[in-house]
Motif scaffolding. Sequence first.
Motif, PDB file in Angstrom:
ATOM      1  N   ASP A  54       0.812  -1.212   0.000  1.00  0.00           N
ATOM      2  CA  ASP A  54       0.000   0.000   0.000  1.00  0.00           C
ATOM      3  C   ASP A  54       0.852   1.271   0.000  1.00  0.00           C
ATOM      4  OD1 ASP A  54      -2.278  -1.529   0.011  1.00  0.00           O
ATOM      5  OD2 ASP A  54      -2.606  -1.386   2.174  1.00  0.00           O
ATOM      6  N   ASN A  55       2.084   1.151   0.490  1.00  0.00           N
ATOM      7  CA  ASN A  55       2.950   2.331   0.608  1.00  0.00           C
ATOM      8  C   ASN A  55       4.292   2.109  -0.084  1.00  0.00           C
ATOM      9  OD1 ASN A  55       1.375   4.028   2.831  1.00  0.00           O
ATOM     10  ND2 ASN A  55       1.365   1.884   3.492  1.00  0.00           N
ATOM     11  N   PHE A  56       4.272   1.301  -1.124  1.00  0.00           N
ATOM     12  CA  PHE A  56       5.510   0.861  -1.759  1.00  0.00           C
ATOM     13  C   PHE A  56       6.384   2.029  -2.226  1.00  0.00           C
ATOM     14  CE2 PHE A  56       8.244  -1.022  -4.958  1.00  0.00           C
ATOM     15  CZ  PHE A  56       8.587  -2.249  -4.389  1.00  0.00           C
ATOM     16  N   ASP A  57       5.785   2.982  -2.912  1.00  0.00           N
ATOM     17  CA  ASP A  57       6.573   4.091  -3.467  1.00  0.00           C
ATOM     18  C   ASP A  57       7.207   4.937  -2.368  1.00  0.00           C
ATOM     19  OD1 ASP A  57       5.997   3.341  -6.064  1.00  0.00           O
ATOM     20  OD2 ASP A  57       4.202   4.604  -6.173  1.00  0.00           O
ATOM     21  N   THR A  58       6.472   5.135  -1.278  1.00  0.00           N
ATOM     22  CA  THR A  58       6.999   5.936  -0.170  1.00  0.00           C
ATOM     23  C   THR A  58       8.115   5.202   0.567  1.00  0.00           C
ATOM     24  OG1 THR A  58       4.838   6.993   0.150  1.00  0.00           O
ATOM     25  CG2 THR A  58       6.406   7.132   1.975  1.00  0.00           C
ATOM     26  N   ILE A  59       7.901   3.918   0.810  1.00  0.00           N
ATOM     27  CA  ILE A  59       8.871   3.119   1.556  1.00  0.00           C
ATOM     28  C   ILE A  59      10.181   2.964   0.794  1.00  0.00           C
ATOM     29  CG2 ILE A  59       9.340   0.763   2.395  1.00  0.00           C
ATOM     30  CD1 ILE A  59       6.363   0.629   3.175  1.00  0.00           C
ATOM     31  N   THR A  60      10.087   2.897  -0.517  1.00  0.00           N
ATOM     32  CA  THR A  60      11.288   2.647  -1.324  1.00  0.00           C
ATOM     33  C   THR A  60      11.886   3.926  -1.912  1.00  0.00           C
ATOM     34  OG1 THR A  60       9.918   2.187  -3.276  1.00  0.00           O
ATOM     35  CG2 THR A  60      10.554   0.306  -1.904  1.00  0.00           C
ATOM     36  N   LEU A 104      12.895  -2.401  -8.519  1.00  0.00           N
ATOM     37  CA  LEU A 104      11.670  -2.039  -7.802  1.00  0.00           C
ATOM     38  C   LEU A 104      10.437  -2.670  -8.447  1.00  0.00           C
ATOM     39  CD1 LEU A 104      12.366   1.722  -6.997  1.00  0.00           C
ATOM     40  CD2 LEU A 104      12.090  -0.140  -5.345  1.00  0.00           C
ATOM     41  N   ASP A 105      10.398  -2.665  -9.775  1.00  0.00           N
ATOM     42  CA  ASP A 105       9.268  -3.273 -10.482  1.00  0.00           C
ATOM     43  C   ASP A 105       9.188  -4.774 -10.192  1.00  0.00           C
ATOM     44  OD1 ASP A 105       8.555  -0.859 -11.572  1.00  0.00           O
ATOM     45  OD2 ASP A 105       9.567  -1.208 -13.493  1.00  0.00           O
ATOM     46  N   PRO A 162      15.547   0.475  -3.055  1.00  0.00           N
ATOM     47  CA  PRO A 162      14.987  -0.867  -3.267  1.00  0.00           C
ATOM     48  C   PRO A 162      15.245  -1.809  -2.088  1.00  0.00           C
ATOM     49  CG  PRO A 162      16.187  -0.109  -5.204  1.00  0.00           C
ATOM     50  CD  PRO A 162      16.509   0.845  -4.107  1.00  0.00           C
ATOM     51  N   GLY A 163      16.374  -1.618  -1.418  1.00  0.00           N
ATOM     52  CA  GLY A 163      16.731  -2.505  -0.316  1.00  0.00           C
ATOM     53  C   GLY A 163      15.771  -2.470   0.849  1.00  0.00           C
ATOM     54  N   ASN A 164      14.957  -1.420   0.956  1.00  0.00           N
ATOM     55  CA  ASN A 164      14.010  -1.332   2.068  1.00  0.00           C
ATOM     56  C   ASN A 164      12.955  -2.432   2.024  1.00  0.00           C
ATOM     57  OD1 ASN A 164      15.346   0.884   3.025  1.00  0.00           O
ATOM     58  ND2 ASN A 164      13.809   2.394   2.401  1.00  0.00           N
ATOM     59  N   VAL A 165      12.752  -3.008   0.845  1.00  0.00           N
ATOM     60  CA  VAL A 165      11.781  -4.092   0.708  1.00  0.00           C
ATOM     61  C   VAL A 165      12.140  -5.255   1.630  1.00  0.00           C
ATOM     62  CG1 VAL A 165      10.880  -5.842  -0.888  1.00  0.00           C
ATOM     63  CG2 VAL A 165      11.146  -3.457  -1.637  1.00  0.00           C
ATOM     64  N   ARG A 166      13.431  -5.511   1.778  1.00  0.00           N
ATOM     65  CA  ARG A 166      13.883  -6.660   2.564  1.00  0.00           C
ATOM     66  C   ARG A 166      13.476  -6.566   4.025  1.00  0.00           C
ATOM     67  NH1 ARG A 166      19.294  -6.898   2.984  1.00  0.00           N
ATOM     68  NH2 ARG A 166      19.255  -9.157   3.262  1.00  0.00           N
ATOM     69  N   ALA A 167      13.287  -5.359   4.507  1.00  0.00           N
ATOM     70  CA  ALA A 167      12.914  -5.171   5.915  1.00  0.00           C
ATOM     71  C   ALA A 167      11.523  -5.717   6.211  1.00  0.00           C
ATOM     72  CB  ALA A 167      12.970  -3.685   6.272  1.00  0.00           C
TER      73      ALA A 167
END
Length: 203
Positions: A87-93, A177-178, A103-108
Motif C-alpha cells: 500500500d505504501n511501496f513508493d513511499t517506503i522505497t 523495484l518493479d 529498493p533494499g528497504n523491501v527486505r525489511a
Amino acid sequence: PGRRGKKRCCHGLLAATLAAAAIAAVGGGRSFLSPGGSHGRRAAASTSVLTLLGLATAYSSPANAVFEGDIKARIKQGYKNVCYLLDNFDTITYDAANNKKMPGNVRAYLGQRSTEDPLFQLEKLLQNKKTLETVNPDLVEEYAEAVQFWTDVTIGTGADAWMGSMTIDVDAQEDALDKSRESVKDIKKTLETFAKCLDISLS
C-alpha cells in the motif's frame, strides 16, 4: 476413515510431498510451481539443494524443535506488514530527503533484516512438526506447494531488492523495484494460502 484419522494419515504424506517438491526443483533446475517463471530461474541450484535438505527432513527432524513460536500470530502480523508495504511501496522505497530510490528497504518487510521480524526464517517454522499437524488434511498438496514456492519467492525478491540497492544506475533501480513489487504480491498471496491451510484468520 474419519476426519481425525485422515488428518493423521496426511502428515506423512505432507512430509513426502514436501520432499518430492524439493527433488523436482533439483531435477528440473527450477521450481515446479512456477514453470518458466522468473523466481525459479533466479533461485538456481543452491536454492534447490537447500530446499531439498530442509523439506525432506522437515517432518521428523528434532532440530525443528528450535524453531518454536506462534505461527498463526507470525503469519498474521507478517501479512499485515506485507500489505502495508504494498500500500505504501513508493513511499517506503524512496528517500525524499536525498532524492534517492531505496529498493533494499523491501527486505525489511520480508524478515531479511531482523530476527525480530515475524517472517524471519518462517520457512523453518512452516516445516515444524507441530505446524504440519495443524494443516487441513484436504489442503496438504496446496500447502506443500506453497512452502516450496515461499522459499523461491522470498529469496528471489530479497536478491532483487539487494541488487537494486547496490547500483547507482537509475534504470537498474527502477527495474529492481518493479520486480520486487510484483514479487511482494506473490508473497502476499502465498501468506493467504498458508492462512487458509492452517485455518488462520487474517482479518
